[in-house]
Each structure stands twice: as C-alpha cells, then as structure tokens.
Design a protein around this motif. Structure first.
Motif, PDB file in Angstrom:
ATOM      1  N   ARG A  57       1.005  -1.106  -0.274  1.00 18.80           N
ATOM      2  CA  ARG A  57       0.426  -0.018   0.311  1.00 18.80           C
ATOM      3  C   ARG A  57       1.374   1.388   0.348  1.00 18.80           C
ATOM      4  NH1 ARG A  57      -5.135   1.750   1.683  1.00 18.80           N
ATOM      5  NH2 ARG A  57      -5.101   3.894   1.199  1.00 18.80           N
ATOM      6  N   LEU A  58       2.001   0.996   0.694  1.00 22.26           N
ATOM      7  CA  LEU A  58       2.975   2.864   0.376  1.00 22.26           C
ATOM      8  C   LEU A  58       3.510   2.847  -0.635  1.00 22.26           C
ATOM      9  CD1 LEU A  58       4.454   1.810   4.544  1.00 22.26           C
ATOM     10  CD2 LEU A  58       2.695   4.137   2.848  1.00 22.26           C
ATOM     11  N   ARG A  59       3.592   1.208  -1.580  1.00 29.55           N
ATOM     12  CA  ARG A  59       4.471   1.691  -2.558  1.00 29.55           C
ATOM     13  C   ARG A  59       3.806   2.326  -3.633  1.00 29.55           C
ATOM     14  NH1 ARG A  59       9.141  -0.522  -2.947  1.00 29.55           N
ATOM     15  NH2 ARG A  59      10.099  -2.510  -0.612  1.00 29.55           N
ATOM     16  N   ARG A  60       2.106   1.535  -3.846  1.00 31.03           N
ATOM     17  CA  ARG A  60       1.337   2.049  -4.408  1.00 31.03           C
ATOM     18  C   ARG A  60       1.234   3.779  -4.115  1.00 31.03           C
ATOM     19  NH1 ARG A  60      -1.943  -2.195  -3.517  1.00 31.03           N
ATOM     20  NH2 ARG A  60      -2.873  -1.187  -1.727  1.00 31.03           N
ATOM     21  N   GLU A  61       0.713   3.290  -2.988  1.00 28.23           N
ATOM     22  CA  GLU A  61       1.049   5.523  -2.137  1.00 28.23           C
ATOM     23  C   GLU A  61       1.768   5.718  -2.879  1.00 28.23           C
ATOM     24  OE1 GLU A  61      -1.933   7.163  -1.232  1.00 28.23           O
ATOM     25  OE2 GLU A  61      -3.295   5.029  -1.881  1.00 28.23           O
TER      26      GLU A  61
END
Length: 88
Positions: free
Chosen positions: A80-84
């Motif tokens: 999720r952090l990488r996507r964000e």
C-alpha cells in the motif's frame, strides 16, 4: 547550538544528529567509534547523551516492546505504501 566543539573527529551537532541511532545500536562500527571518541572527550555531550539514554531506557521499560506485526500485514502495508508513493 551554543556548544559545538570538535572532539574525536566530530562536532557536537554531528553527534546530536546520530545520537538516536547510537542509542539504538544502529550505527556501523566506525560511526559508533567516532561517537564514542567524541563522548570520551566532551563532557557536555556525554552528560546530554547520558540523560537522553536514561530517558529512552525508562520509556522502553514503561511502554514495553511494540507488538509484533504479522508478516502478511507487513506485506500488505508495504504494498500500500509503495502504491501511495507511486513506486508500483
């Protein structure tokens, strides 16, 4: 900073910048040796670092260790952090 001496190859402000890593034992051996050389010759930083170290130890004793996080939860958070951040 009013107090900024060059001792053991480091200035006081440099020691303060890595003090947290030093207290958490996250510095490599040369970095740790440089900090310790400075602390051995700078009473001000040795006192300040000792006070911070004592405070950190008391907080850790009071708060305890953080709860462990399941590997699947870590993986999903990382994704999720990488996507964000637009890294995926």
């Amino acid at each position: 900073m009013a107090h900024d001496r060059l001792v053991g190859g480091m200035r006081c402000f440099e020691v303060l910048a890595v003090l947290s890593d030093y207290l958490d034992d996250e510095l490599d051996a040369p970095g740790r040796a440089r900090v310790e050389a400075h602390l051995a010759g700078c009473d001000w930083c040795a006192r300040f670092g000792g006070e911070v170290g004592t405070t950190v130890a008391q907080l850790r004793d009071t708060l305890g260790s953080p709860p462990s996080v399941d590997d699947d939860v870590k993986r999903r958070l990382d994704e999720r952090l990488r996507r964000e951040l637009g890294e995926v």
